[in-house]
Scaffold this motif. Sequence first.
Motif, PDB file in Angstrom:
ATOM      1  N   THR A  28       0.560  15.524  11.887  1.00  0.00           N
ATOM      2  CA  THR A  28       0.358  15.700  10.458  1.00  0.00           C
ATOM      3  C   THR A  28       0.340  14.313   9.825  1.00  0.00           C
ATOM      4  O   THR A  28       1.254  13.530  10.039  1.00  0.00           O
ATOM      5  CB  THR A  28       1.499  16.528   9.842  1.00  0.00           C
ATOM      6  N   MET A  29      -0.710  14.013   9.099  1.00  0.00           N
ATOM      7  CA  MET A  29      -0.831  12.719   8.431  1.00  0.00           C
ATOM      8  C   MET A  29      -1.795  12.851   7.271  1.00  0.00           C
ATOM      9  O   MET A  29      -2.556  13.813   7.199  1.00  0.00           O
ATOM     10  CB  MET A  29      -1.316  11.656   9.405  1.00  0.00           C
ATOM     11  N   LEU A  30      -1.760  11.878   6.383  1.00  0.00           N
ATOM     12  CA  LEU A  30      -2.715  11.880   5.290  1.00  0.00           C
ATOM     13  C   LEU A  30      -2.927  10.459   4.801  1.00  0.00           C
ATOM     14  O   LEU A  30      -2.130   9.566   5.057  1.00  0.00           O
ATOM     15  CB  LEU A  30      -2.263  12.787   4.144  1.00  0.00           C
ATOM     16  N   HIS A  31      -4.029  10.279   4.113  1.00  0.00           N
ATOM     17  CA  HIS A  31      -4.289   9.005   3.462  1.00  0.00           C
ATOM     18  C   HIS A  31      -4.964   9.290   2.128  1.00  0.00           C
ATOM     19  O   HIS A  31      -5.495  10.373   1.905  1.00  0.00           O
ATOM     20  CB  HIS A  31      -5.149   8.078   4.330  1.00  0.00           C
ATOM     21  N   THR A  32      -4.909   8.304   1.253  1.00  0.00           N
ATOM     22  CA  THR A  32      -5.519   8.402  -0.067  1.00  0.00           C
ATOM     23  C   THR A  32      -6.418   7.190  -0.262  1.00  0.00           C
ATOM     24  O   THR A  32      -6.028   6.076   0.088  1.00  0.00           O
ATOM     25  CB  THR A  32      -4.424   8.409  -1.159  1.00  0.00           C
ATOM     26  N   THR A  33      -7.607   7.424  -0.771  1.00  0.00           N
ATOM     27  CA  THR A  33      -8.504   6.308  -1.076  1.00  0.00           C
ATOM     28  C   THR A  33      -8.953   6.403  -2.529  1.00  0.00           C
ATOM     29  O   THR A  33      -9.037   7.491  -3.095  1.00  0.00           O
ATOM     30  CB  THR A  33      -9.754   6.304  -0.163  1.00  0.00           C
ATOM     31  N   TYR A  34      -9.215   5.255  -3.094  1.00  0.00           N
ATOM     32  CA  TYR A  34      -9.713   5.158  -4.455  1.00  0.00           C
ATOM     33  C   TYR A  34     -10.936   4.245  -4.452  1.00  0.00           C
ATOM     34  O   TYR A  34     -11.044   3.343  -3.611  1.00  0.00           O
ATOM     35  CB  TYR A  34      -8.640   4.583  -5.390  1.00  0.00           C
ATOM     36  N   HIS A  35     -11.834   4.476  -5.373  1.00  0.00           N
ATOM     37  CA  HIS A  35     -13.053   3.668  -5.518  1.00  0.00           C
ATOM     38  C   HIS A  35     -13.785   3.602  -4.179  1.00  0.00           C
ATOM     39  O   HIS A  35     -14.126   4.629  -3.634  1.00  0.00           O
ATOM     40  CB  HIS A  35     -12.726   2.293  -6.097  1.00  0.00           C
ATOM     41  N   GLU A  36     -13.988   2.432  -3.626  1.00  0.00           N
ATOM     42  CA  GLU A  36     -14.746   2.291  -2.381  1.00  0.00           C
ATOM     43  C   GLU A  36     -13.849   2.081  -1.165  1.00  0.00           C
ATOM     44  O   GLU A  36     -14.313   1.663  -0.106  1.00  0.00           O
ATOM     45  CB  GLU A  36     -15.727   1.121  -2.512  1.00  0.00           C
ATOM     46  N   GLY A  37     -12.565   2.379  -1.280  1.00  0.00           N
ATOM     47  CA  GLY A  37     -11.643   2.221  -0.160  1.00  0.00           C
ATOM     48  C   GLY A  37     -12.008   3.135   0.994  1.00  0.00           C
ATOM     49  O   GLY A  37     -12.481   4.258   0.795  1.00  0.00           O
ATOM     50  N   GLN A  38     -11.784   2.659   2.203  1.00  0.00           N
ATOM     51  CA  GLN A  38     -12.120   3.428   3.412  1.00  0.00           C
ATOM     52  C   GLN A  38     -10.964   3.379   4.401  1.00  0.00           C
ATOM     53  O   GLN A  38     -10.380   2.312   4.616  1.00  0.00           O
ATOM     54  CB  GLN A  38     -13.373   2.866   4.075  1.00  0.00           C
ATOM     55  N   VAL A  39     -10.654   4.527   4.993  1.00  0.00           N
ATOM     56  CA  VAL A  39      -9.665   4.619   6.067  1.00  0.00           C
ATOM     57  C   VAL A  39     -10.328   5.336   7.228  1.00  0.00           C
ATOM     58  O   VAL A  39     -10.910   6.406   7.052  1.00  0.00           O
ATOM     59  CB  VAL A  39      -8.404   5.397   5.626  1.00  0.00           C
ATOM     60  N   SER A  40     -10.278   4.724   8.392  1.00  0.00           N
ATOM     61  CA  SER A  40     -10.793   5.390   9.587  1.00  0.00           C
ATOM     62  C   SER A  40      -9.658   5.505  10.604  1.00  0.00           C
ATOM     63  O   SER A  40      -8.873   4.570  10.778  1.00  0.00           O
ATOM     64  CB  SER A  40     -11.979   4.623  10.184  1.00  0.00           C
ATOM     65  N   TRP A  41      -9.589   6.666  11.243  1.00  0.00           N
ATOM     66  CA  TRP A  41      -8.530   6.962  12.206  1.00  0.00           C
ATOM     67  C   TRP A  41      -9.134   7.098  13.597  1.00  0.00           C
ATOM     68  O   TRP A  41     -10.242   7.607  13.753  1.00  0.00           O
ATOM     69  CB  TRP A  41      -7.853   8.279  11.856  1.00  0.00           C
ATOM     70  N   SER A  42      -8.370   6.685  14.602  1.00  0.00           N
ATOM     71  CA  SER A  42      -8.816   6.882  15.985  1.00  0.00           C
ATOM     72  C   SER A  42      -7.610   7.149  16.883  1.00  0.00           C
ATOM     73  O   SER A  42      -6.483   6.773  16.565  1.00  0.00           O
ATOM     74  CB  SER A  42      -9.602   5.673  16.495  1.00  0.00           C
ATOM     75  N   CYS A  43      -7.890   7.813  17.987  1.00  0.00           N
ATOM     76  CA  CYS A  43      -6.878   8.116  18.994  1.00  0.00           C
ATOM     77  C   CYS A  43      -7.356   7.523  20.313  1.00  0.00           C
ATOM     78  O   CYS A  43      -8.494   7.733  20.715  1.00  0.00           O
ATOM     79  CB  CYS A  43      -6.686   9.621  19.124  1.00  0.00           C
TER      80      CYS A  43
END
Length: 150
Positions: free
Chosen positions: A69-84
């Motif tokens: 269980t996880m989460l992220h928040t982005t605003y405007h042009e922010g980017q989060v990429s996740w990998s395993c």
Amino acid sequence: KQWYQRRVAITAGDQVLAPFDSLVFKNENVVRKAEYDWNMVYLARANSSKSSIKWRVECSKPIKSALITMLHTTYHEGQVSWSCDLDGETSSFQPQFSDIDLSKLEGFCTFSITAKMSSPGTQENCWQHTQLFRTDLGREESPFQIDLTF
């Protein structure tokens, strides 16, 4: 949260460990931010740099099942990429708004989870545009949980 908890066993209860970065395998420009005016806490990029954070889980027994269980928040042009990463094979996933059932971890003892944060903006506060695990300061439950069954 400032502190991690690790469930050792049902009968042993929770074991409180050191601050967030003590359980991080690799940290590149990620810091803990607290907004006392908004009563929120999260992990964010340091200044305007690109950043990444990696957790590595090593178990003494093979994993039967995993729920993350996880989460992220982005605003405007922010980017989060996740990998395993599982034995050198890396696959991307998007955990937003749901739990991730990682059935491919079955039978393995080691895996890593990486979050990469970036923003093309050059604004003074663009580091705020990518936030991991944003939650209330007083919240007891962590927005990042790894539940493994052996």
